[in-house]
Design a protein around this motif. Structure first.
Motif, PDB file in Angstrom:
ATOM      1  N   SER A  13       0.859  -1.191   0.000  1.00 53.76           N
ATOM      2  CA  SER A  13       0.000   0.000   0.000  1.00 53.76           C
ATOM      3  C   SER A  13       0.896   1.242   0.000  1.00 53.76           C
ATOM      4  O   SER A  13       1.839   1.317   0.794  1.00 53.76           O
ATOM      5  N   GLN A  37      -0.891  -2.221  -6.146  1.00 51.65           N
ATOM      6  CA  GLN A  37      -0.856  -2.440  -4.703  1.00 51.65           C
ATOM      7  C   GLN A  37      -1.400  -3.840  -4.432  1.00 51.65           C
ATOM      8  O   GLN A  37      -2.409  -4.235  -5.025  1.00 51.65           O
ATOM      9  N   ALA A  39      -2.090  -4.829  -1.235  1.00 44.82           N
ATOM     10  CA  ALA A  39      -2.967  -4.746  -0.050  1.00 44.82           C
ATOM     11  C   ALA A  39      -3.478  -3.313   0.083  1.00 44.82           C
ATOM     12  O   ALA A  39      -3.369  -2.698   1.149  1.00 44.82           O
ATOM     13  N   ARG A  41      -5.701  -0.155   0.687  1.00 50.43           N
ATOM     14  CA  ARG A  41      -6.725   0.042   1.727  1.00 50.43           C
ATOM     15  C   ARG A  41      -7.690   1.156   1.348  1.00 50.43           C
ATOM     16  O   ARG A  41      -7.290   2.173   0.792  1.00 50.43           O
ATOM     17  N   ARG A  43     -11.470   3.364   2.847  1.00 47.66           N
ATOM     18  CA  ARG A  43     -12.085   3.839   4.086  1.00 47.66           C
ATOM     19  C   ARG A  43     -12.798   2.691   4.786  1.00 47.66           C
ATOM     20  O   ARG A  43     -13.195   1.717   4.153  1.00 47.66           O
ATOM     21  N   TRP A  48      -8.945  -1.871  -1.200  1.00 47.10           N
ATOM     22  CA  TRP A  48      -9.022  -1.055  -2.418  1.00 47.10           C
ATOM     23  C   TRP A  48      -8.334  -1.849  -3.527  1.00 47.10           C
ATOM     24  O   TRP A  48      -7.114  -2.013  -3.525  1.00 47.10           O
ATOM     25  N   PHE A  58      -1.520   6.618  -5.234  1.00 45.08           N
ATOM     26  CA  PHE A  58      -0.659   7.744  -4.858  1.00 45.08           C
ATOM     27  C   PHE A  58      -0.850   8.089  -3.390  1.00 45.08           C
ATOM     28  O   PHE A  58      -1.980   8.128  -2.893  1.00 45.08           O
ATOM     29  N   ASP A 101     -15.581  11.173  -1.862  1.00 43.40           N
ATOM     30  CA  ASP A 101     -15.533  10.359  -3.087  1.00 43.40           C
ATOM     31  C   ASP A 101     -15.685  11.278  -4.278  1.00 43.40           C
ATOM     32  O   ASP A 101     -16.544  12.177  -4.267  1.00 43.40           O
ATOM     33  N   LYS A 108     -18.379   6.209  -8.954  1.00 43.33           N
ATOM     34  CA  LYS A 108     -17.124   6.569  -8.274  1.00 43.33           C
ATOM     35  C   LYS A 108     -15.914   6.387  -9.200  1.00 43.33           C
ATOM     36  O   LYS A 108     -15.722   5.319  -9.779  1.00 43.33           O
ATOM     37  N   GLY A 128      -3.800   9.523   0.936  1.00 40.83           N
ATOM     38  CA  GLY A 128      -3.774   8.558  -0.165  1.00 40.83           C
ATOM     39  C   GLY A 128      -4.900   8.827  -1.148  1.00 40.83           C
ATOM     40  O   GLY A 128      -6.032   9.117  -0.747  1.00 40.83           O
ATOM     41  N   ILE A 129      -4.580   8.719  -2.430  1.00 38.28           N
ATOM     42  CA  ILE A 129      -5.572   8.966  -3.482  1.00 38.28           C
ATOM     43  C   ILE A 129      -5.499   7.805  -4.476  1.00 38.28           C
ATOM     44  O   ILE A 129      -4.415   7.465  -4.962  1.00 38.28           O
ATOM     45  N   GLY A 130      -6.640   7.190  -4.757  1.00 35.15           N
ATOM     46  CA  GLY A 130      -6.698   6.120  -5.755  1.00 35.15           C
ATOM     47  C   GLY A 130      -7.632   6.540  -6.875  1.00 35.15           C
ATOM     48  O   GLY A 130      -8.811   6.792  -6.631  1.00 35.15           O
TER      49      GLY A 130
END
Ligand code: BTN
Length: 250
Positions: A13, A37, A39, A41, A43, A48, A58, A101, A108, A128-130
């Motif tokens: 992660s 990633q 693992a 993660r 919220r 994730w 990121f 979100d 999303k 963290g931003i995905g």
């Protein structure tokens, strides 16, 4: 805040890696990007999904000097910055669903996870931003609730262009948050970009509790005002879903 980016092929992660580097004394602005990633993660202790090349994964280390009651607005900064980056780099328009979100056409496209950590120089935040770059970023069964940059723009997502725009936008919005009236300005900008900020009929679940009501704006610490049948409530955590009002002739 001057971002410095470290790139990895694979990590459990990016948030965990930034926290590890922070424990070793990394400075504010240290950022990590991974191709995949193993693992990732989300919220509320969720996983994730982060397959190779399908998303922008990121994280960045922040060491805010302002009062901790303003820290929840760091996720607002992330939503504003990611919205800018997706528009500038890919021409994708987004909406923000409280608390953080990013949606495109009601599905999303990006998730944000801010975690407070202890470091040798005091409390800090890993942000963290995905971002879903392609539809491979999420399981097929989520197609009705998730989308991707490629899907929305109709062309291949340019990860490097999105990352460059994101770094610039983050520095801009984070600097605004540090101004004396920064909280008010961030909340105003966030509210102007969110169809959820006011007048939306929503259902909010937090553990076993479910509330229903109309959104009535955002407090300066990021809490959502919800007008329910029992009166006004301030919501600080939970999952929000939009409720379509029942049709009278249905
Ligand atoms: C959410 O649940 O919506 C938040 C998802 C946050 C995912 C990102 S991907 C980069 C960073 N590393 C993680 O493990 N999570 C965040």
């Amino acid at each position: 805040m001057k971002p410095r980016v470290l790139r990895y092929e694979s990590l459990p992660s990016t948030n965990t890696e930034v926290a590890r580097l922070a424990a070793e004394g990394a400075e504010e602005g240290l950022a990590v990007v991974a191709d995949e990633q193993t693992a990732g993660r989300g919220r509320l202790q969720r996983a994730w999904s982060s397959p190779k090349g399908a998303g922008l994964y990121f994280s960045i280390l922040l060491k805010p000097k302002f009062a901790t009651n303003r820290w929840p607005l760091i996720t607002f900064v992330a939503a504003l910055a990611t919205g800018d980056a997706l528009f500038e780099a890919s021409n994708v328009q987004t909406d923000i669903k409280w608390p953080n979100d990013l949606l495109a056409n009601e599905r999303k496209i990006c998730g944000i996870l801010a975690e407070a950590i202890e470091t040798p120089s005091g409390r800090a935040v890993v942000l963290g931003i995905g971002i879903n770059l392609t539809n491979e970023a999420f399981p097929a069964e989520l197609t009705n609730v998730a989308t991707s940059v490629a899907n929305e723009s109709g062309r291949a997502a340019e990860r490097e262009a999105i990352l460059a725009a994101l770094l610039q936008a983050l520095a801009r919005w984070y600097s605004l948050l540090q101004e004396r009236d920064g909280a008010e300005k961030i909340v105003a900008a966030w509210s102007s970009r969110s169809s959820y900020a006011t007048g939306k009929l929503v259902q909010i679940t937090n553990g076993d509790e479910t509330l229903r009501g109309h959104t009535r704006g955002i407090e300066n610490d990021g809490a959502l005002r919800l007008e329910t049948a029992q009166g006004m409530q301030l919501i600080r955590a939970g999952d929000v879903t939009s409720v379509r009002p029942a049709r009278m002739n249905a």
